[in-house]
Design a protein around this motif. Structure first.
Motif, mmCIF file in Angstrom:
data_model
loop_
_atom_site.group_PDB
_atom_site.id
_atom_site.type_symbol
_atom_site.label_atom_id
_atom_site.label_comp_id
_atom_site.label_asym_id
_atom_site.label_seq_id
_atom_site.Cartn_x
_atom_site.Cartn_y
_atom_site.Cartn_z
ATOM 1 N N THR A 66 1.094 -3.834 -0.917
ATOM 2 C CA THR A 66 1.306 -4.055 -2.200
ATOM 3 C C THR A 66 0.242 -4.076 -3.008
ATOM 4 O O THR A 66 -0.866 -4.412 -2.612
ATOM 5 N N GLY A 67 0.384 -3.619 -4.358
ATOM 6 C CA GLY A 67 -0.585 -3.988 -5.205
ATOM 7 C C GLY A 67 -0.538 -3.178 -6.654
ATOM 8 O O GLY A 67 0.533 -3.041 -6.945
ATOM 9 N N THR A 68 -1.709 -3.314 -7.572
ATOM 10 C CA THR A 68 -1.581 -2.723 -8.706
ATOM 11 C C THR A 68 -2.720 -1.880 -9.125
ATOM 12 O O THR A 68 -3.826 -2.082 -8.393
ATOM 13 N N VAL A 69 -2.495 -0.828 -9.702
ATOM 14 C CA VAL A 69 -3.366 0.423 -9.821
ATOM 15 C C VAL A 69 -3.812 0.496 -11.475
ATOM 16 O O VAL A 69 -2.587 0.505 -12.429
ATOM 17 N N THR A 70 -4.824 -0.014 -11.891
ATOM 18 C CA THR A 70 -4.953 -0.017 -13.276
ATOM 19 C C THR A 70 -6.194 0.914 -13.840
ATOM 20 O O THR A 70 -7.054 1.268 -12.963
ATOM 21 N N PHE A 71 -6.311 1.129 -15.162
ATOM 22 C CA PHE A 71 -7.818 1.848 -15.526
ATOM 23 C C PHE A 71 -8.801 0.873 -15.537
ATOM 24 O O PHE A 71 -8.617 -0.560 -15.742
ATOM 25 N N THR A 72 -9.915 1.215 -15.911
ATOM 26 C CA THR A 72 -11.030 0.447 -15.939
ATOM 27 C C THR A 72 -11.126 -0.416 -17.080
ATOM 28 O O THR A 72 -11.705 -1.626 -17.372
ATOM 29 N N ASP A 73 -10.221 -0.183 -18.085
ATOM 30 C CA ASP A 73 -10.090 -0.876 -19.386
ATOM 31 C C ASP A 73 -8.924 -2.089 -19.023
ATOM 32 O O ASP A 73 -8.496 -2.759 -20.061
ATOM 33 N N GLY A 74 -8.351 -2.047 -17.852
ATOM 34 C CA GLY A 74 -7.325 -2.970 -17.611
ATOM 35 C C GLY A 74 -6.030 -2.618 -17.873
ATOM 36 O O GLY A 74 -5.225 -3.209 -17.577
ATOM 37 N N SER A 75 -5.631 -1.518 -18.384
ATOM 38 C CA SER A 75 -4.299 -1.145 -18.884
ATOM 39 C C SER A 75 -3.808 -0.554 -17.254
ATOM 40 O O SER A 75 -4.520 0.012 -16.539
ATOM 41 N N PRO A 76 -2.626 -0.562 -17.024
ATOM 42 C CA PRO A 76 -1.978 -0.217 -15.968
ATOM 43 C C PRO A 76 -1.793 1.295 -15.955
ATOM 44 O O PRO A 76 -1.556 2.264 -16.893
ATOM 45 N N VAL A 77 -1.845 1.809 -14.725
ATOM 46 C CA VAL A 77 -1.583 3.205 -14.635
ATOM 47 C C VAL A 77 -0.168 3.239 -14.313
ATOM 48 O O VAL A 77 0.744 2.814 -13.654
ATOM 49 N N SER A 78 0.628 4.010 -15.298
ATOM 50 C CA SER A 78 1.994 4.158 -15.638
ATOM 51 C C SER A 78 2.750 5.436 -14.842
ATOM 52 O O SER A 78 2.758 6.414 -15.327
ATOM 53 N N GLY A 79 3.041 5.141 -13.613
ATOM 54 C CA GLY A 79 3.483 6.345 -12.858
ATOM 55 C C GLY A 79 2.565 7.134 -11.988
ATOM 56 O O GLY A 79 1.343 7.118 -12.261
ATOM 57 N N GLY A 80 3.141 7.639 -10.983
ATOM 58 C CA GLY A 80 2.231 8.533 -10.037
ATOM 59 C C GLY A 80 2.429 8.163 -8.628
ATOM 60 O O GLY A 80 3.218 7.457 -8.188
ATOM 61 N N THR A 81 1.169 8.332 -7.798
ATOM 62 C CA THR A 81 1.351 8.164 -6.340
ATOM 63 C C THR A 81 0.040 7.684 -5.762
ATOM 64 O O THR A 81 -0.971 8.198 -6.302
ATOM 65 N N ILE A 82 0.290 6.728 -4.960
ATOM 66 C CA ILE A 82 -0.915 6.306 -4.395
ATOM 67 C C ILE A 82 -0.685 6.654 -2.823
ATOM 68 O O ILE A 82 0.226 6.499 -2.264
ATOM 69 N N ILE A 83 -1.735 7.270 -2.180
ATOM 70 C CA ILE A 83 -1.861 7.628 -0.684
ATOM 71 C C ILE A 83 -2.915 6.806 0.211
ATOM 72 O O ILE A 83 -3.952 7.266 -0.465
ATOM 73 N N PHE A 84 -2.387 6.286 1.259
ATOM 74 C CA PHE A 84 -3.407 5.717 2.240
ATOM 75 C C PHE A 84 -3.385 6.772 3.224
ATOM 76 O O PHE A 84 -2.463 6.992 3.932
ATOM 77 N N ALA A 85 -4.844 7.254 3.444
ATOM 78 C CA ALA A 85 -4.848 8.110 4.588
ATOM 79 C C ALA A 85 -5.794 7.949 5.727
ATOM 80 O O ALA A 85 -7.058 7.553 5.485
ATOM 81 N N ASP A 86 -5.215 7.886 6.812
ATOM 82 C CA ASP A 86 -6.097 7.313 7.919
ATOM 83 C C ASP A 86 -6.741 8.641 8.895
ATOM 84 O O ASP A 86 -5.646 9.138 9.312
ATOM 85 N N THR A 87 -7.781 9.156 8.412
ATOM 86 C CA THR A 87 -8.104 10.312 8.986
ATOM 87 C C THR A 87 -8.543 10.124 10.437
ATOM 88 O O THR A 87 -8.448 11.168 11.134
ATOM 89 N N GLN A 88 -8.832 9.060 10.977
ATOM 90 C CA GLN A 88 -8.914 8.876 12.493
ATOM 91 C C GLN A 88 -7.651 9.356 13.237
ATOM 92 O O GLN A 88 -7.668 9.596 14.521
ATOM 93 N N LYS A 89 -6.464 8.753 12.632
ATOM 94 C CA LYS A 89 -5.311 8.901 13.339
ATOM 95 C C LYS A 89 -4.383 9.995 12.831
ATOM 96 O O LYS A 89 -3.199 10.243 12.966
ATOM 97 N N ASN A 90 -4.779 10.627 11.757
ATOM 98 C CA ASN A 90 -4.259 11.834 11.210
ATOM 99 C C ASN A 90 -2.835 11.163 10.544
ATOM 100 O O ASN A 90 -1.773 11.840 10.920
ATOM 101 N N SER A 91 -2.727 9.975 9.899
ATOM 102 C CA SER A 91 -1.355 9.653 9.452
ATOM 103 C C SER A 91 -1.736 9.110 7.919
ATOM 104 O O SER A 91 -2.881 8.990 7.500
#
Length: 134
Positions: free
Chosen positions: A34-59
């Motif tokens: 879990t976590g939080t995605v913010t802009f550099t000014d500290g405001s939250p990113v409101s909506g969207g998608t975060i993707i963690f890609a393991d290129t070694q395991k292609n997942s």
């Protein structure tokens, strides 16, 4: 406009990968992420998608960013976490139709994103900071 198509393509690939892995029935050990995605000014990113890609395991593992900037990753299910490992992290902000993402395009490109993560045994709280788009 081209970057918008690339962002959509990356999102579709990640979601397709998530679906295929989920249908395999193999499952596997995952850790809570879990976590939080913010802009550099500290405001939250409101909506969207975060993707963690393991290129070694292609997942990949995907999380949907909530209005307050928080996310929970899922690999085989919507919020079951991610396998242990090292990841390139991309963030795609949501935008109104025909408008560009509020996030700098480099964060949506796996080759350009400076974001990385390491998922370890146990609960992982991984926060990310992104720049606003121009």
């Amino acid at each position: 406009m081209r970057m918008q198509y690339v962002s959509v393509a990356v999102l579709l690939f990640a979601v397709s990968s998530l679906g295929l892995l989920g249908c395999s029935g193999n499952g596997g050990a995952t850790e809570v992420v879990t976590g939080t995605v913010t802009f550099t000014d500290g405001s939250p990113v409101s909506g969207g998608t975060i993707i963690f890609a393991d290129t070694q395991k292609n997942s990949s593992s995907v999380g949907y960013i909530q209005e307050d900037g928080t996310y929970t990753l899922g690999t085989f299910g919507e919020s079951d976490g991610a396998p242990q490992g090292n990841y390139k992290v991309t963030v795609i902000g949501s935008s109104d139709y025909g408008k560009s993402s509020p996030i700098s395009s480099k964060f949506a490109n796996q080759d350009q994103t400076p974001l990385t993560a390491k998922v370890v045994d146990g609960e992982n709280v991984l926060d990310f900071e992104v720049e606003k788009g121009r």
